[in-house]
Design a protein around this motif. Structure first.
Motif, PDB file in Angstrom:
ATOM      1  N   PHE A 286       0.833  -1.205   0.000  1.00  0.00           N
ATOM      2  CA  PHE A 286       0.000   0.000   0.000  1.00  0.00           C
ATOM      3  C   PHE A 286       0.867   1.255   0.000  1.00  0.00           C
ATOM      4  O   PHE A 286       0.596   2.217  -0.722  1.00  0.00           O
ATOM      5  CB  PHE A 286      -0.933   0.004   1.217  1.00  0.00           C
ATOM      6  N   VAL A 287       1.933   1.238   0.794  1.00  0.00           N
ATOM      7  CA  VAL A 287       2.801   2.415   0.897  1.00  0.00           C
ATOM      8  C   VAL A 287       3.646   2.572  -0.361  1.00  0.00           C
ATOM      9  O   VAL A 287       4.022   3.686  -0.741  1.00  0.00           O
ATOM     10  CB  VAL A 287       3.675   2.320   2.163  1.00  0.00           C
ATOM     11  N   GLY A 288       3.939   1.451  -1.023  1.00  0.00           N
ATOM     12  CA  GLY A 288       4.720   1.514  -2.255  1.00  0.00           C
ATOM     13  C   GLY A 288       6.176   1.189  -2.066  1.00  0.00           C
ATOM     14  O   GLY A 288       7.010   1.498  -2.925  1.00  0.00           O
ATOM     15  N   GLY A 289       6.532   0.556  -0.950  1.00  0.00           N
ATOM     16  CA  GLY A 289       7.910   0.187  -0.708  1.00  0.00           C
ATOM     17  C   GLY A 289       8.143  -0.100   0.760  1.00  0.00           C
ATOM     18  O   GLY A 289       7.201  -0.138   1.563  1.00  0.00           O
ATOM     19  N   PRO A 290       9.382  -0.347   1.141  1.00  0.00           N
ATOM     20  CA  PRO A 290       9.678  -0.625   2.550  1.00  0.00           C
ATOM     21  C   PRO A 290       9.199   0.512   3.454  1.00  0.00           C
ATOM     22  O   PRO A 290       9.261   1.688   3.084  1.00  0.00           O
ATOM     23  CB  PRO A 290      11.214  -0.744   2.576  1.00  0.00           C
TER      24      PRO A 290
END
Length: 250
Positions: A70-74
């Motif tokens: 959802f956030v688009g990465g770590p």
């Protein structure tokens, strides 16, 4: 599919009140991964808060990969039971967004989280010490309401409960109501088991006369609804070395 997904065959905000309550009950016992602004330092962690038209919301998922997706990465996160996260956010008047984009997407404002926290404070109504004057078949509406939630709760109690019975009970003072009679529970665990069942009942519509909880190794009427937890998963088999394989060198 996660346990929350399975309960959300009908989306949370379209479900009826009993279904929503069961979803919130499961959320309380689910480990959630909540997004942080940065990695925790000195035992302190600051949640990411998102400004939405409905207010400020923290973000959490029941799988780490869902949160990262959802956030688009770590992303820095903290893992905690849903009940702990709900209590912290309710105290500050914040909401909680859970599993956005999945079947179990929940948008819970501070009022709903406050209701959840109050329900989790439920205390068990314990059956009187004396033997009931009469035990009989539970009412059909009690079976319809409790059978599935009790079976799911017993799935969380593998190794703690041997048997659970739902009966209609009539006590010597004339009071009538339903009772959950448990057998095969270590006395050291009875308080925790009773509290877990009281929490479950707090999320469901109230039955006339209430539902008492008792522990007894006694005979039960044939008409009782009897539930048993599933057997524990089998222990993994030890790895057997291929006798034709070459020896391992140290």
């Amino acid at each position: 599919m996660t346990p929350l997904d399975e309960l959300c065959q009908v989306p949370f905000h379209d479900a009826d009140a009993p279904a929503r309550a069961r979803i919130l009950s499961r959320l309380a016992d689910t480990e959630l991964f909540a997004a942080l602004l940065e990695e925790p330092a000195d035992d302190r962690a600051e949640l990411q808060l998102f400004d939405l038209p409905e207010g400020r919301f923290a973000l959490a998922c029941d799988r780490e990969e869902r949160l990262a997706g959802f956030v688009g990465g770590p992303v820095a996160y903290i893992a905690m039971p849903g009940r702990v996260l709900a209590g912290a956010l309710a105290d500050e008047g914040r909401g909680l967004l859970v599993n956005p984009g999945y079947a179990s997407q929940l948008m819970l404002d501070a009022e709903v989280l406050g209701w959840l926290v109050r329900a989790l404070q439920a205390r068990p109504s314990m059956a009187p010490d004396e033997t009931a004057r009469r035990l009989g078949a539970p009412a059909p509406e009690a079976v319809a309401l409790l059978a599935e939630p009790l079976a799911q709760r017993l799935g969380d109690m593998i190794g703690l409960v041997g048997r659970l019975a739902l009966v209609m009970a009539e006590w010597h003072d004339g009071r009538q109501g339903h009772a959950l009679i448990l057998a095969g529970v270590d006395p050291a665990h009875q308080g925790a088991v009773a509290k877990a069942l009281a929490e479950l009942l707090a999320f469901l519509p109230e039955l006339p006369g209430g539902v008492d909880i008792g522990f007894a190794e006694r005979d039960l009427p044939r008409e009782a609804l009897i539930l048993e937890p599933p057997p524990p998963p089998p222990a993994p088999e030890p790895v057997r070395r291929d006798p034709s394989a070459p020896p391992r060198l140290r």
